[in-house]
Write an enzyme that holds these catalytic residues in place. Structure first.
Site, PDB file in Angstrom:
ATOM      1  N   ASN A 112       0.834  -1.200   0.000  1.00 49.91           N
ATOM      2  CA  ASN A 112       0.000   0.000   0.000  1.00 49.91           C
ATOM      3  C   ASN A 112       0.868   1.250   0.000  1.00 49.91           C
ATOM      4  OD1 ASN A 112      -2.700  -0.992   0.019  1.00 49.91           O
ATOM      5  ND2 ASN A 112      -2.383  -1.723   2.099  1.00 49.91           N
TER       6      ASN A 112
ATOM      7  N   CYS B 143      -5.469  -7.464  -3.399  1.00 54.79           N
ATOM      8  CA  CYS B 143      -5.952  -7.086  -2.070  1.00 54.79           C
ATOM      9  C   CYS B 143      -7.014  -8.099  -1.644  1.00 54.79           C
ATOM     10  CB  CYS B 143      -6.533  -5.674  -2.121  1.00 54.79           C
ATOM     11  SG  CYS B 143      -7.188  -5.044  -0.552  1.00 54.79           S
ATOM     12  N   HIS B 144      -7.177  -8.299  -0.328  1.00 56.19           N
ATOM     13  CA  HIS B 144      -8.179  -9.258   0.148  1.00 56.19           C
ATOM     14  C   HIS B 144      -9.486  -8.593   0.594  1.00 56.19           C
ATOM     15  CE1 HIS B 144      -5.050  -8.812   3.492  1.00 56.19           C
ATOM     16  NE2 HIS B 144      -6.034  -7.998   3.818  1.00 56.19           N
TER      17      HIS B 144
ATOM     18  N   HIS C  51      -9.914  -0.342  -1.919  1.00 54.14           N
ATOM     19  CA  HIS C  51     -10.426   0.075  -0.612  1.00 54.14           C
ATOM     20  C   HIS C  51     -11.650   0.987  -0.720  1.00 54.14           C
ATOM     21  CE1 HIS C  51      -6.400  -0.819   1.678  1.00 54.14           C
ATOM     22  NE2 HIS C  51      -6.958  -1.891   1.128  1.00 54.14           N
TER      23      HIS C  51
ATOM     24  N   TYR D  12     -11.451   7.682   4.642  1.00 55.50           N
ATOM     25  CA  TYR D  12     -11.379   8.036   3.224  1.00 55.50           C
ATOM     26  C   TYR D  12     -12.388   9.103   2.831  1.00 55.50           C
ATOM     27  CZ  TYR D  12      -9.062   3.455   3.008  1.00 55.50           C
ATOM     28  OH  TYR D  12      -8.244   2.384   3.212  1.00 55.50           O
TER      29      TYR D  12
END
Length: 501
Positions: free
Chosen positions: A149, A170-171, A200, A256
């Site tokens: 990241n 990404c998980h 994300h 975010y």
């Protein structure tokens, strides 16, 4: 089959050991070459010992090449896993603690907001050097599989400026998929999804079970769930107002956007302290610190425990090994990958890094067109993309004016700080990161001068709205199984008990 796989930042026990297990569980891969590299020779040695022990316990004739010489590790590599954290936990701590002085309260700080932006400045400077080495010494047709990241910023730099074929993994999509199935009382494999957006901030835009669209009933299902109604308040509120569920956890998502962490007194209304991932101030820094301290202390005991068994049923859900398997064997794999948009999502910029469904087989990684995201979801993503674009250009060019503009445009920083505060905060963060920011040498000297001579704005003596102390090794030893699980997992959010604020 014989080819070489290299791990960059292999001293990261959580990713390296699990990804290697996943790869070597593929029967065709029992003859591959494996190289590990890291700048920390102590961590590199420990992880190598553990993984070599696993290999031998599974009867494989593979000897890991472990070296602090990056070019040697990359020599001839066809697949390269990037799991680096530039600056380590020392730099990560400044990403959290300096913004706190200005009221910017982050849970994770590795993707957006002040911490994510500065993390990107360090990572991009290094990953472009890595890409240069890859171009010069790796296999001509190599693929860089990036787990580092901030995903979108790193991917943007690699593809545009590094000139290396890179896919981001990404998980987050898998975790949200499990939650959606759970709230409907279904198994994950029985629920089909299409998830699209940016890393994300990816949205489950289609949810189907046996041909029935479940999207319309999702809000009620989450509101009535006994755990998630308490632990995922931000995600549920975004679902309520935008109509779609977002991949990222409560803590991640809250930093975010500008609405949930800008007022100190309101933060606790949106989070839960049963698990760090639900919104704890600096929560990811805490669990990473605890994991490192535990692994370094308890490592001799890890060598005494049973080795990983390289069996198909023991493979994890990280995409990386399945992509390599698809490319090498032709077996079809479907996942969600990060790549340059190029029209895949039609109402996000073509040059942005998007996350969307993809298919892998011997023909390569293929990303079908998604079309438009719902308008509100696209708007949320586009705000972040603007910050990412400014951050990447700042990092590549060492342009601190663009860096400051990225901070101003960031949703949470902009909601909390005025321009003068942002300028001073950036000065502090540049100086704190001097060892990892070679592109900012001149800007750092100027920042030092201002911090030494200017009349500085007052800052807060603020430890965050919901910060917990780092556990000592002795405290972690009271639950050794949990401590080892935290240290050994790449996904440190798997243990998520509900709690109280």
């Amino acid at each position: 089959m014989s080819f070489k796989v290299a791990f960059m930042g292999a001293g990261s026990i959580g990713f390296t050991r699990g990804l290697l297990r996943d790869l070597l569980a593929v029967k065709e891969f029992r003859d591959i070459d494996v190289s590990f590299t890291d700048i920390n020779d102590k961590n590199l040695d420990m992880v190598t010992q553990l993984c070599q022990r696993d290999i031998e316990a599974n009867g494989l004739d593979i000897t890991i090449e472990a070296t602090t010489n990056r070019r040697q590790a990359l020599q001839g590599a066809k697949y390269i896993f990037n799991v680096v954290r530039i600056g380590g936990l020392e730099a990560f701590q400044t990403d959290i603690e300096i913004p706190l002085k200005y009221g910017v309260d982050q849970c994770v700080g590795d993707t957006l907001s002040a911490g994510g932006i500065m993390y990107g400045q360090r990572g991009i400077a290094e990953v472009l050097d890595i890409c240069k080495d890859i171009r010069e010494v790796a296999h001509d047709d190599c693929l860089l599989l990036n787990y580092a990241n901030p995903m979108a910023m790193m991917m943007w730099a690699c593809n545009k400026y590094g000139r290396v074929n890179t896919i981001g993994l990404c998980h987050g999509v898998q975790n949200g998929h499990k939650q959606i199935a759970e709230v409907f009382g279904l198994e994950k494999e029985d629920v089909d999804i299409v998830c699209a957006g940016i890393n994300h901030q990816t949205w489950y835009i289609k949810i189907n079970h046996q041909g029935k669209d479940l999207t319309g009933g999702l809000l009620e299902a989450f509101e009535n769930h006994p755990e998630y109604s308490r632990t995922e308040k931000v995600r549920i509120d975004m679902l309520r107002r935008f109509g779609y569920y977002s991949t990222e956890s409560n803590g991640h998502l809250s930093e975010y956007v500008p609405w949930y962490r800008k007022r100190t007194k309101e933060i606790k209304e949106w989070i839960d302290l049963g698990s760090w991932i639900n919104g704890e101030t600096g929560g990811y820094l805490r669990v990473c610190t605890e994991g490192r301290n535990w692994f370094e202390t308890d490592f001799p005991n890890w060598l005494k425990e049973p080795a990983f068994e390289y069996k198909p049923e023991n493979r994890g859900e990280e995409h990386g090994s399945y992509i390599v398997e698809g490319l090498e064997t032709g077996r079809l794999y479907r996942g969600h990958f990060n790549t340059v948009n190029s029209g895949i999502i039609s109402n996000l910029p073509d040059d942005a890094i998007i996350e969307a469904p993809g298919y892998v087989d011997r023909n390569g990684i293929n990303m079908p067109k998604v079309g438009d995201l719902p308008l509100g979801c696209a708007a949320v993503c586009n705000v972040s993309i603007s910050v990412q674009r400014l951050s990447v250009e700042a990092a590549v060019n060492g342009d601190d004016k663009l860096l400051r503009q990225a901070m101003m445009m960031d949703p949470l920083v902009g909601a909390v700080c005025n321009p003068k505060e942002i300028w001073q905060m950036v000065d502090e963060m540049l100086v704190a990161g001097e060892d990892w920011l070679p592109q900012y040498t001149e800007a750092i000297e100027q920042a030092k001068y201002r911090l030494r001579t200017d009349e500085l704005l007052p800052v807060k003596d603020y430890n965050g709205a919901a910060r917990l102390k780092v556990k000592t090794v002795e405290e972690m030893a009271e639950n050794r199984e949990k401590a080892s699980r935290n240290a050994g997992e790449a996904d440190k959010s798997k243990d998520r008990p509900a709690g109280k604020v």
